[in-house]
Motif scaffolding. Structure first.
Motif, short mmCIF file in Angstrom:
data_model
loop_
_atom_site.label_atom_id
_atom_site.label_comp_id
_atom_site.label_asym_id
_atom_site.label_seq_id
_atom_site.Cartn_x
_atom_site.Cartn_y
_atom_site.Cartn_z
N ASN A 129 16.21 87.28 -54.41
CA ASN A 129 16.23 88.52 -55.20
C ASN A 129 15.77 88.26 -56.63
O ASN A 129 15.71 87.11 -57.07
N GLY A 130 15.50 89.34 -57.34
CA GLY A 130 15.20 89.28 -58.77
C GLY A 130 16.12 90.22 -59.51
O GLY A 130 17.33 90.19 -59.35
N HIS A 131 15.53 91.08 -60.35
CA HIS A 131 16.21 92.16 -61.07
C HIS A 131 17.03 91.65 -62.25
O HIS A 131 16.86 92.12 -63.38
N ASP A 132 17.95 90.73 -62.03
CA ASP A 132 18.60 90.05 -63.15
C ASP A 132 17.67 88.95 -63.64
O ASP A 132 17.21 88.12 -62.85
N HIS A 133 17.42 88.93 -64.94
CA HIS A 133 16.42 88.02 -65.52
C HIS A 133 17.05 86.65 -65.77
O HIS A 133 17.24 86.22 -66.91
N ASP A 134 17.38 85.99 -64.69
CA ASP A 134 18.03 84.69 -64.76
C ASP A 134 17.80 83.96 -63.45
O ASP A 134 17.16 84.50 -62.53
N TYR A 135 18.29 82.74 -63.38
CA TYR A 135 18.26 81.99 -62.13
C TYR A 135 19.70 81.73 -61.70
O TYR A 135 20.55 81.31 -62.51
N GLU A 136 19.99 81.97 -60.41
CA GLU A 136 21.32 81.71 -59.88
C GLU A 136 21.21 81.29 -58.42
O GLU A 136 20.43 81.86 -57.66
N ARG A 137 22.00 80.27 -58.07
CA ARG A 137 22.09 79.83 -56.67
C ARG A 137 23.52 79.98 -56.19
O ARG A 137 24.46 79.55 -56.86
N PHE A 138 23.65 80.57 -55.00
CA PHE A 138 24.96 80.74 -54.38
C PHE A 138 25.14 79.80 -53.20
O PHE A 138 24.16 79.43 -52.54
N ALA A 139 26.40 79.47 -52.91
CA ALA A 139 26.72 78.79 -51.66
C ALA A 139 26.60 79.78 -50.51
O ALA A 139 26.70 80.99 -50.72
N PRO A 140 26.39 79.33 -49.29
CA PRO A 140 26.36 80.26 -48.16
C PRO A 140 27.64 81.08 -48.10
O PRO A 140 28.75 80.56 -48.29
N GLN A 141 27.49 82.39 -47.86
CA GLN A 141 28.65 83.30 -47.86
C GLN A 141 28.41 84.44 -46.89
O GLN A 141 27.27 84.76 -46.54
N ASP A 142 29.50 85.08 -46.51
CA ASP A 142 29.39 86.25 -45.65
C ASP A 142 29.28 87.51 -46.51
O ASP A 142 29.18 87.43 -47.74
N GLY A 143 29.32 88.65 -45.88
CA GLY A 143 29.13 89.90 -46.61
C GLY A 143 30.29 90.30 -47.48
O GLY A 143 30.15 91.24 -48.30
#
Length: 586
Positions: free
Chosen positions: A500-514
């Motif tokens: 995704n984009g939209h937020d002007h930053d970089y972020e990585r998440f761990a695998p997650q459910d909904g």
């Protein structure tokens, strides 16, 4: 609608026809691009303002908004002219169906009637009105909501007067035996000085000259062809110059036109080529009058030997600054903003299978011409590798018309904007997060039904999906439940990665459910809004957020192995923040 796509055979002339012009700098009488921010170059005006909300080029344009009152500006020429050329950009923002409003009027020095060019609200047709004889000639439809180039050639010669009118490079009215009297043109109006009209028109790049531009641009120099991997050659060249303005370039491979490029674009990634093969290239430049330079000296390049590595994709969103942005700086940007050229350099110098722009690809309103001036010179150099999705800024132009015109078939069906494809062993799903424009995104919506069916049909071991607005984020915009059903569908189908984009930053998440529960079988999300426009900060750390950076422009590279993937965030030149890792598919 035209596309900034591959231009085979004679299609290069089609794009040229869209921007061709007859008026130029030769014999220049008057030129106002409104960059003064006012109407100081005009003799008088009423109801006309200069603003920054709707512009064709630069930061300012004039706008006449009438609700029964006049909205015009006029210029008294220093010397009346029996022959002249008018060239201007015009945009009909809105117009009452009962209104006939003039776009440009030609008058004697004393204000006497000669002729006018107007747009009829009843059918949106561009028309010419001979005010001496009272005869109207109707031309083609002039669509609302888009900039058009309007050109008029007037020769005052009694009953043998001449009036020629061009719309977007095509001559639509041609009068060679008009009766216009013998009094020269001494005053030119833009807009409508009469009362009782309701309209909203914008004007930009107004030029009056005494002769057509017949001087071609200089020939581009320094063409070079550099191999990038086994199926691509990077072409670069030096800018041409013109007595008025270079409007674009056409690139030729083995003598055939393959692409028509914007006026600031000085590179192109020619991909999909055969390995270990030599190709010959040339490039020429053209201007707004349709003059074309000689082709450059030929440059040859040979692609590399077949490779054995797995495919790599490059991605980011929130990319190209508006060319009217004060920070644009000719496309080079400044520190902290408008760094689209710097981020595209990473991609341009990398051997990639695909480029995935994550939306808000062109600010502020993503018109076709802004794409050609800004995105094209940066990320557009990798056009042939591109699989885009739209963002909210694309839809600031009605129907995202500029986006779909620029990308053409690469963007999918313009009534949908979502599609899927495979890269190597991976299935890739491109989604349109601007839900109100495509019938919604929730359960049972056309896009959500399509997504479920697409996932059921493609049972690849590894699946990646991407769209503009993030489902989860620690950034400025916050979590967005709009996409909860998409996440559920992807999770159920064992998808691996969401971009995704939209937020002007970089972020990585761990695998997650909904529900934002950590889940080794869940989806890993990357927010990569680092394409160049500007930065936004951290708000509050979301669950499962592993890495966050809000001050580095760059791109994310993903290496797509048959059953796993590697990620690497690559900063722009001089940047120090990086992130990398590897994970298995489900």
């Amino acid at each position: 609608m035209l596309s900034r796509a591959l231009i085979p055979l004679g299609c290069a002339a089609l794009l040229l026809g869209f921007i061709v012009s007859t008026a130029g700098a030769t014999g220049l009488v008057f030129n106002d691009g409104f960059e003064s921010g006012n109407l100081s170059q005009w003799t008088a005006s009423s109801g006309m303002t200069v603003q920054q909300q709707v512009t064709y080029a630069g930061s300012w344009a004039a706008r006449g908004t009438a609700t029964g009152t006049p909205a015009y500006a006029y210029k008294n020429l220093s010397s009346p002219l029996s022959e002249l050329y008018y060239d201007g950009r015009v945009r009909a923002i809105s117009q009452d169906s009962a209104t006939t409003a003039s776009l440009v009027r030609f008058r004697t020095a004393a204000g006497g009637l000669i002729l006018s060019i107007f747009r009829r609200g009843s059918d949106n047709k561009l028309s010419y009105y001979n005010e001496v004889t009272g005869v109207t000639t109707v031309g083609p439809v002039m669509t609302a909501g888009a900039w058009h180039e309007l050109e008029v050639h007037v020769l005052i010669n009694g009953t043998s007067s001449v009036v020629e009118v061009w719309l977007d490079g095509t001559r639509v009215i041609n009068k060679t035996a008009e009766s216009l009297g013998t009094t020269a043109v001494g005053r030119i109006y833009i807009g409508e000085p009469s009362t009782g009209k309701t309209f909203d028109f914008a004007f930009d790049n107004e030029i009056v000259s005494t002769a057509a531009d017949v001087t071609p641009p200089t020939t581009p120099t320094g063409l070079a062809a550099t191999p990038i991997g086994s199926s691509r050659l990077n072409l670069t060249w030096n800018a041409a110059t013109d007595s008025n303005q270079v409007t674009g370039y056409t690139l030729y491979r083995n003598g055939n036109a393959i692409a028509t490029l914007g006026p600031n674009t000085l590179g192109y990634a020619d991909s999909g080529l055969s390995s270990s093969t030599t190709y010959s290239y040339a490039v020429d430049a053209f201007d707004g009058a349709g003059n074309r330079s000689a082709r450059s000296a030929a440059a040859s390049g040979t692609t590399g030997s077949p490779g054995s590595g797995d495919p790599v994709v490059g991605t980011a969103g929130d990319i190209a600054c508006d060319p009217g942005d004060g920070r644009f700086n000719g496309g080079a940007g400044i520190s902290g903003a408008c760094r689209e050229l710097a981020t595209s350099n990473i991609l341009f110098n990398s051997d990639l299978a695909a480029v995935l722009p994550l939306g808000d690809n062109q600010y502020e309103d993503a018109t076709w011409w802004k794409f050609m001036q800004s995105y094209d010179m940066s990320w557009g150099r990798l056009f042939r590798l591109t699989h885009p999705v739209p963002g909210n800024h694309e839809y600031q132009t009605q129907g995202a018309a500029g986006y779909y015109s620029y990308f053409g078939s690469l963007a999918g069906d313009p009534t949908k904007g979502y599609y899927s494809f495979d890269i190597g062993a991976w299935h890739i799903v491109a989604l349109n997060s601007e839900c109100a424009n495509v019938g919604g995104c929730g359960g049972g919506s056309p896009e959500e039904v399509w997504l479920r069916n697409d996932l059921a049909t493609h049972t690849n071991t590894c699946t990646l999906a991407y769209w503009h607005r993030p489902r989860f984020t620690s950034g400025f915009h916050g979590n967005d439940d709009t996409f909860a059903t998409w996440w559920f569908d992807l999770y159920t189908a064992h998808a691996d990665v969401v971009l995704n984009g939209h937020d002007h930053d970089y972020e990585r998440f761990a695998p997650q459910d909904g529900s934002q529960n950590p889940d080794p079988n869940g989806i890993r999300e990357f927010v990569v809004g680092t394409g160049g426009q500007e930065h936004e900060g951290f708000v509050a750390q979301a669950p499962n957020s592993q890495v966050f950076n809000g001050d580095t422009f760059g791109v994310l590279k993903l290496t797509l192995h048959p059953t796993s993937y590697d990620w690497q965030f690559v900063p722009e030149a001089g940047g120090t923040f990086t992130d990398s890792g590897t994970a298995a598919c489900h």
